[in-house]
Scaffold this active site. Sequence first.
Site, short mmCIF file in Angstrom:
data_model
loop_
_atom_site.label_atom_id
_atom_site.label_comp_id
_atom_site.label_asym_id
_atom_site.label_seq_id
_atom_site.Cartn_x
_atom_site.Cartn_y
_atom_site.Cartn_z
N HIS A 222 31.56 -7.71 0.86
CA HIS A 222 31.15 -6.32 0.97
C HIS A 222 31.59 -5.48 -0.23
O HIS A 222 31.42 -4.26 -0.25
CB HIS A 222 31.74 -5.75 2.28
N LYS A 224 31.88 -3.74 -3.93
CA LYS A 224 30.98 -3.14 -4.92
C LYS A 224 31.81 -2.80 -6.15
O LYS A 224 32.54 -1.81 -6.16
CB LYS A 224 30.31 -1.87 -4.39
N ASP A 229 33.02 -4.28 -20.33
CA ASP A 229 33.90 -4.53 -21.49
C ASP A 229 35.38 -4.53 -21.14
O ASP A 229 36.24 -4.39 -22.03
CB ASP A 229 33.63 -3.51 -22.61
N HIS A 400 28.16 7.67 4.31
CA HIS A 400 28.50 6.26 4.13
C HIS A 400 29.84 6.11 3.42
O HIS A 400 30.30 4.99 3.17
CB HIS A 400 27.39 5.58 3.32
N LYS A 402 33.75 5.86 2.55
CA LYS A 402 34.91 5.27 3.20
C LYS A 402 36.15 5.84 2.51
O LYS A 402 36.67 5.26 1.55
CB LYS A 402 34.90 3.74 3.05
N ASP A 407 47.61 14.52 3.39
CA ASP A 407 48.50 15.58 2.90
C ASP A 407 48.14 16.09 1.51
O ASP A 407 48.97 16.71 0.83
CB ASP A 407 49.96 15.09 2.89
#
Length: 482
Positions: A222, A224, A229, A400, A402, A407
Amino acid sequence: MGLLAYLLVILLILNVFFAAVTVFLERRDTSATWAWLLVLTFVPIFGFIIYLIFGRKLSGKKIFDWKGQEKIGIQESTANQIEMIRQKEFPFSDPNVKKHRDLIYLLLVNDGAILTQDNEVELFVDGHEKFDALIADIENAKDHIHLIYYIFHSDELGNRLMRVLERKAAEGLNVKIIYDAMGSRTTKKSFFRTFQKNGGLVRPFFPSKLPLINFRLNYRNHRKLAIIDGDVGYIGGFNIGDEYLGASKKFGYWRDTHLRVHGKAVYAMQTRFIMDWNSASSTHKIDYKARYFPTFHGKGHTSMQIVSSGPDSEWQQIKNGYIKMINAAKKTIYLQSPYFIPDASLLEAIKIAALSGVDVRVMIPNKPDHAFVYRATTNYAGELMETGAKIFIYDNGFIHAKTLVVDGEIASVGTANMDFRSFRLNFEVNAFIYEKQMVQKLEDAFLEDILKSYQLTPELYAKRSLWIKFKEAVSRLLSPIL
């Protein structure tokens, strides 16, 4: 009783026997064990087939090869940081970072997540801006381009990106792509043909070795990541597809969170890519060469750790990091996830924080991406409201992102949702951030999203129909295996 009836009885007995033996012999969470037993009991024979495809734990065979990392000093750096933090001698560049020494130490010991303190970080909450920046960086690449995406669609955005990758491969750059075989199941192999002819390399992660059957179907990559470079990296929630630009009629505007990083944290992203590539590829293995880890000094001041987790891990590193952050909260906890299905330990941590007077705010979507998962999400949200936590429903498209912000001082951004799947079944990667200025940007983005949301109150939640309540109950029961 006829022969067919006898055979059916024998099959049922064998189903119960083998199912019980298989489920109980595999070390797993108790709630997941009970959920699978329900499936195996009420869906005999077919339930066992479903279990073989979706429920089996990964074998003890090592998935990722850690050899070669000594060439770039990863183990030595990790050991040195652990010892310096233990002896309280670590040279923290920011007093705020030093306050979170325990969390940093936890992630170092659990995952070998080295703390880097020289990162320049740019925040993206819009797909157009993120992909414009990514494509610009790819256009300017001089040596190599490494991409790993759960979803790589062959639509307008996918083709736009692919044309650039084809051109860079033709120029002689080292260009590699990993895509998840399940997440990108609708993308035909022919989509990558010109890219490969031009010298690019592409690998699916955990493809099926048998037609229509994949016994590792439940374990998906999952992650991404994009590394250009060796000194620029991208990490976050955006996949490659038109829906991530808001082109989907079902979801509308797509709200996600992604980071562009320039600094030593990119080394950790590169290491993660190399390990995933060498797992997915039987040929063209990547060595830990200096070209992939160029010497440079980042000009930023953001301290961060890149943390990976997966079903191969001894510990649930990202979840443990979340819990540690939540337990440390004194004022605020701002959490965004499209799927909110916490296990008992995480749910209890959030409840205790809310009951202790911490301002806990959880943001979830206003529409289902997956029907069962969404109903489990609303059920957990309803339970959390009883502790005083505030639940917000994002009403400007689909959320979508996450993210977890605590604080206004520490945050986590990445690919891991707040659910069983992300913590136990998927291969995930998150950035843990310890710099107030960057964390403040994430907090501001959350507060901006609240203006585009409505609060789910106990009164509103109580108006659910009996049918919705039934779906929530069933989804909650099966949530450990969703």
